[in-house]
Design a protein around this motif. Structure first.
Motif, short mmCIF file in Angstrom:
data_model
loop_
_atom_site.label_atom_id
_atom_site.label_comp_id
_atom_site.label_asym_id
_atom_site.label_seq_id
_atom_site.Cartn_x
_atom_site.Cartn_y
_atom_site.Cartn_z
N GLN A 121 108.34 10.99 17.12
CA GLN A 121 107.66 12.22 16.53
C GLN A 121 108.76 12.84 15.26
O GLN A 121 109.64 13.49 16.09
CB GLN A 121 106.92 13.44 16.66
N ILE A 122 108.54 13.23 14.12
CA ILE A 122 109.12 14.55 13.80
C ILE A 122 108.93 15.68 13.70
O ILE A 122 107.61 16.04 13.45
CB ILE A 122 109.32 14.24 12.24
N GLU A 123 109.13 16.88 13.88
CA GLU A 123 108.98 18.22 14.19
C GLU A 123 109.89 18.84 13.43
O GLU A 123 110.77 19.61 13.29
CB GLU A 123 108.85 18.77 15.42
N ASN A 124 108.91 19.91 12.95
CA ASN A 124 109.68 20.52 11.98
C ASN A 124 110.41 20.16 10.95
O ASN A 124 111.87 21.08 10.14
CB ASN A 124 110.19 22.02 12.91
N GLY A 125 109.94 18.86 10.44
CA GLY A 125 111.62 18.70 9.36
C GLY A 125 112.44 17.99 10.13
O GLY A 125 113.25 17.64 9.21
N ARG A 126 112.46 17.82 11.44
CA ARG A 126 113.77 17.62 12.32
C ARG A 126 113.44 16.56 13.18
O ARG A 126 112.19 16.09 13.89
CB ARG A 126 114.14 18.69 12.87
N VAL A 127 114.57 14.79 13.19
CA VAL A 127 113.82 14.52 13.78
C VAL A 127 114.69 15.04 15.57
O VAL A 127 115.83 14.87 15.35
CB VAL A 127 114.81 13.33 13.33
N ILE A 128 113.95 14.44 16.59
CA ILE A 128 114.78 14.78 17.59
C ILE A 128 115.46 13.61 18.57
O ILE A 128 114.49 12.35 18.40
CB ILE A 128 113.73 15.43 18.98
N ALA A 129 116.42 13.78 18.80
CA ALA A 129 117.53 13.08 20.01
C ALA A 129 118.44 13.57 19.98
O ALA A 129 118.32 14.47 20.83
CB ALA A 129 118.32 11.80 18.80
#
Length: 327
Positions: A231-239
């Protein structure tokens, strides 16, 4: 300005006239794919972050943990007291005393009734009534004792225990505060620590789980990209990045991380092939079998098979023979 240009020209002329280093060897310069790194900030986070909650409402009379403390699973963190429970237990104890007195009296009546029945003075029905009275009082005592055990369990729930082993991240209450059931007394972080980073979504397809990540701390260390969230949050990928020996003294601290986002061709020469004379960098090549020093502009360093290689931005072309020192 003229004097500076003259000095540079003299240095270049002197460098070109210098003989090559003895014991040198050559190799053919070819483009090599190097990794492009993107610098982002990651946060140190706990894998599990669980609140230690109050199971009993009342007054927080004891608090034995502060932010930053290391705790073990099941360790006592705080104690909550509800004075109403003490009053209820005292009332139940009084009821038990009264019921026990009644039971003793009923048992005495039953014993006399059995003696009278043997003499033929009383009836069986009367004796059955006395037995029933004893059984009723016995059951009432057991029920009252069960109620007392419930209160004892509630009192024991006033002790707040650590849900897991780890570090206390947040303690939002103080001793003497009135707390409600379910209120958080402390938040414990444990289960290991990792780096969580957010990358612009345009780079979402450039890295995969298992990629090597560079972490800039006191020294550059490597980690492994353990998880990429879909899931992309606020245009960012979480890793998430796993790092051995990650310092957990400061949770949510920001750490500089470099991600591999692309590859590009580059001309690389060993660091010992670059000579610096009067602030200018030179690389020795062979032309027609003769050594010639070429002025170059160097770029960033790369580690290739454990060897320090420097990128040549301008001054050399692929296919040229570079002379290196054989040490």
């Amino acid at each position: 300005m003229r004097a500076t240009l003259a000095a540079i020209t003299s240095a270049m002329a002197l460098a070109l006239m210098l003989p090559p280093v003895a014991g040198a060897e050559t190799f053919t310069l070819e483009p090599t794919d190097v990794t492009e790194w993107k610098a982002v900030y990651a946060r140190i986070e706990a894998r599990d972050r669980i609140p230690a909650r109050a199971r009993l409402g009342g007054t927080l009379v004891e608090l034995s943990v502060t932010e930053g403390d290391l705790v073990e699973s099941g360790q006592k963190l705080a104690r909550i007291v509800d004075e109403k429970l003490d009053f209820q237990m005292n009332a139940i104890d009084a009821q038990l005393q009264a019921l026990n007195s009644q039971l003793v009296n009923a048992q005495s009546e039953l014993s006399r009734g059995e003696e009278l029945l043997q003499r033929g003075v009383t009836t069986v029905q009367r004796l059955d009534g006395l037995r029933t009275q004893v059984e009723v009082l016995t059951n009432q005592i057991e029920a009252t004792r069960a109620e007392r055990r419930v209160l004892e369990q509630q009192v024991s729930e006033g002790t707040v225990l650590a849900p897991l082993s780890g570090r206390a991240l947040d303690v939002p209450v103080a001793a003497g505060a009135v707390v409600a059931p379910g209120e958080s007394i402390a938040t414990i972080g444990g289960g290991g620590f990792f780096l969580r980073l957010a990358v612009p979504e345009r780079h979402a397809g450039t890295f995969r789980e298992g990629d090597t990540i560079q972490i800039e701390t006191d020294e550059t260390v490597e980690g492994k990209l353990a998880r990429v969230y879909p899931q992309i949050e606020n245009g960012r990928v979480i890793a998430d990045v796993e790092v051995e020996g990650l310092d957990d003294a400061f949770v949510d601290a920001r750490v500089l991380v470099r991600l591999p986002v692309d590859t590009r061709p580059a001309l690389l020469v060993p660091q010992d092939a670059v000579e610096t004379v009067s602030g200018l960098d030179f690389v020795t090549i062979t032309e027609g079998g003769e050594p010639v020093r070429r002025t170059v502009i160097t770029g960033i360093h790369h580690m290739v098979d454990g060897k320090d290689m420097v990128e040549i931005v301008t001054g050399l072309e692929g296919g040229e023979d570079v002379v290196t020192n054989d040490e």
